[in-house]
Design an enzyme around this catalytic site. Structure first.
Site, PDB file in Angstrom:
ATOM      1  N   GLU A 105       0.826  -1.199   0.127  1.00  0.00           N
ATOM      2  CA  GLU A 105       0.119   0.064  -0.068  1.00  0.00           C
ATOM      3  C   GLU A 105       0.842   1.325  -0.065  1.00  0.00           C
ATOM      4  O   GLU A 105       1.704   1.483   0.705  1.00  0.00           O
ATOM      5  CB  GLU A 105      -1.000  -0.019   1.470  1.00  0.00           C
ATOM      6  CG  GLU A 105      -1.908  -1.106   1.172  1.00  0.00           C
ATOM      7  CD  GLU A 105      -2.747  -0.935   2.400  1.00  0.00           C
ATOM      8  OE1 GLU A 105      -2.670  -0.248   3.274  1.00  0.00           O
ATOM      9  OE2 GLU A 105      -3.691  -1.690   2.683  1.00  0.00           O
ATOM     10  N   HIS A 188      -2.810  -4.579  10.863  1.00  0.00           N
ATOM     11  CA  HIS A 188      -3.671  -5.566  10.809  1.00  0.00           C
ATOM     12  C   HIS A 188      -3.743  -6.775  11.446  1.00  0.00           C
ATOM     13  O   HIS A 188      -3.415  -7.856  11.071  1.00  0.00           O
ATOM     14  CB  HIS A 188      -3.652  -6.032   8.983  1.00  0.00           C
ATOM     15  CG  HIS A 188      -3.859  -4.676   8.294  1.00  0.00           C
ATOM     16  ND1 HIS A 188      -3.080  -4.728   6.697  1.00  0.00           N
ATOM     17  CD2 HIS A 188      -4.552  -3.714   8.215  1.00  0.00           C
ATOM     18  CE1 HIS A 188      -3.286  -3.613   6.380  1.00  0.00           C
ATOM     19  NE2 HIS A 188      -4.092  -2.824   7.153  1.00  0.00           N
ATOM     20  N   GLY A 216     -12.091  -9.534  13.840  1.00  0.00           N
ATOM     21  CA  GLY A 216     -10.482  -9.828  13.246  1.00  0.00           C
ATOM     22  C   GLY A 216     -10.055 -11.084  13.990  1.00  0.00           C
ATOM     23  O   GLY A 216      -8.962 -11.804  13.194  1.00  0.00           O
ATOM     24  N   ASN A 226      -5.755  -5.303   2.922  1.00  0.00           N
ATOM     25  CA  ASN A 226      -6.214  -4.931   4.040  1.00  0.00           C
ATOM     26  C   ASN A 226      -7.524  -5.465   4.443  1.00  0.00           C
ATOM     27  O   ASN A 226      -8.419  -5.908   3.463  1.00  0.00           O
ATOM     28  CB  ASN A 226      -6.548  -3.339   3.666  1.00  0.00           C
ATOM     29  CG  ASN A 226      -7.142  -2.440   4.872  1.00  0.00           C
ATOM     30  OD1 ASN A 226      -8.017  -3.083   5.695  1.00  0.00           O
ATOM     31  ND2 ASN A 226      -6.412  -1.388   4.880  1.00  0.00           N
ATOM     32  N   PHE A 228     -10.459  -5.015   6.357  1.00  0.00           N
ATOM     33  CA  PHE A 228     -11.398  -4.414   7.072  1.00  0.00           C
ATOM     34  C   PHE A 228     -12.721  -5.053   6.415  1.00  0.00           C
ATOM     35  O   PHE A 228     -13.717  -5.339   7.093  1.00  0.00           O
ATOM     36  CB  PHE A 228     -11.405  -3.107   7.325  1.00  0.00           C
ATOM     37  CG  PHE A 228     -11.631  -2.148   6.015  1.00  0.00           C
ATOM     38  CD1 PHE A 228     -12.884  -1.646   6.025  1.00  0.00           C
ATOM     39  CD2 PHE A 228     -10.849  -1.963   5.006  1.00  0.00           C
ATOM     40  CE1 PHE A 228     -13.262  -0.725   4.878  1.00  0.00           C
ATOM     41  CE2 PHE A 228     -11.027  -0.999   4.028  1.00  0.00           C
ATOM     42  CZ  PHE A 228     -12.428  -0.632   3.875  1.00  0.00           C
TER      43      PHE A 228
END
Length: 247
Positions: A105, A188, A216, A226, A228
């Site tokens: 990213e 994360h 999570g 990612n 989410f």
């Protein structure tokens, strides 16, 4: 100040743990370790990972573009721009590299000024998962996570930043992180109460009725992107079955 001002006991018919990988896992590992919930499955705390997260950065004042097109008066050259987002919106997909698979990213650096610096959050596979455990000596939850868990991510980050330097110029941002690489950064956290292991296929924690984990902690250590939206999807998937069958 860390002082206990009041203690409350709250009773409920059904308890949902949604503290994220770190919060939910800590609560469950501590509960099992202290003997409050001894019937929890032995997989509690296992299969934890940081989604292969490692940070690095690149300063590109000395880039190919700025060499070919030297900065003119009142024009400092090609940089990152003054107006930066606060979240990544662009990424570099290198998953198909058999030796150095990763996704990077491009993380903004919203300083409100031209800094000629780009930060990168790399996402890697986590072939060696870590785990949380109850330390009876310290009476605290500890994480087993060391070099073997993140060394591959570090090697991928070195490869990535060197490849960027060779193609585009610039230098590694030595002043950031630990000489340019932040292997101790985790955006994360995933795992610790993995779906289908510590729970059934819908987040019902094994060993105790009406105890649920929906966050999570259900994801086994790494997901490659990612996480989410995936966590959101899993939460919706779980709660639909729970509402249908448990309420």
């Amino acid at each position: 100040n860390g002082q206990v001002t009041e203690t409350k006991i709250i009773a409920c018919k059904k308890l949902f743990l949604c503290g994220g990988s770190i919060g939910t896992t800590n609560l469950l590992v501590a509960a099992k370790g202290k003997g409050d919930l001894p019937g929890l499955d032995n997989s509690i705390g296992q299969t934890w990972g940081n989604n292969g997260n490692i940070m690095t950065g690149r300063n590109f004042v000395n880039t190919v573009f700025n060499k070919v097109f030297p900065p003119q008066k009142n024009s400092p050259g090609r940089g990152t721009g003054v107006n930066q987002s606060s979240i990544p919106v662009i990424g570099i997909n290198n998953w198909y590299d058999r030796v150095h698979p990763f996704f990077a990213e491009i993380s903004p650096f919203p300083m409100g000024m031209e800094v000629y610096t780009a930060l990168y959050l790399l996402i890697n596979k986590v072939p060696h998962k870590g785990y949380f455990f109850w330390d009876g000596t310290t009476q605290a939850v500890q994480l087993k996570w060391d070099k073997q868990n993140w060394e591959h991510a570090y090697n991928n980050a070195k490869y990535f930043i060197e490849r960027m330097r060779k193609v585009n110029g610039g230098t590694r941002t030595h002043l950031f992180f630990h000489n340019g690489f932040g292997a101790d950064i985790c955006y994360h956290p995933l795992g610790g109460c993995v779906l289908g292991q510590s729970t059934d296929n819908y987040g019902r924690v094994r060993g105790y009725k009406n105890l649920y984990a929906i966050d999570g902690s259900l994801v086994p250590g790494t997901i490659g992107v990612n996480p989410f939206l995936t966590i959101t999807a899993i939460a919706e998937y779980c709660i639909e079955d729970i509402i249908l069958n448990d309420f």
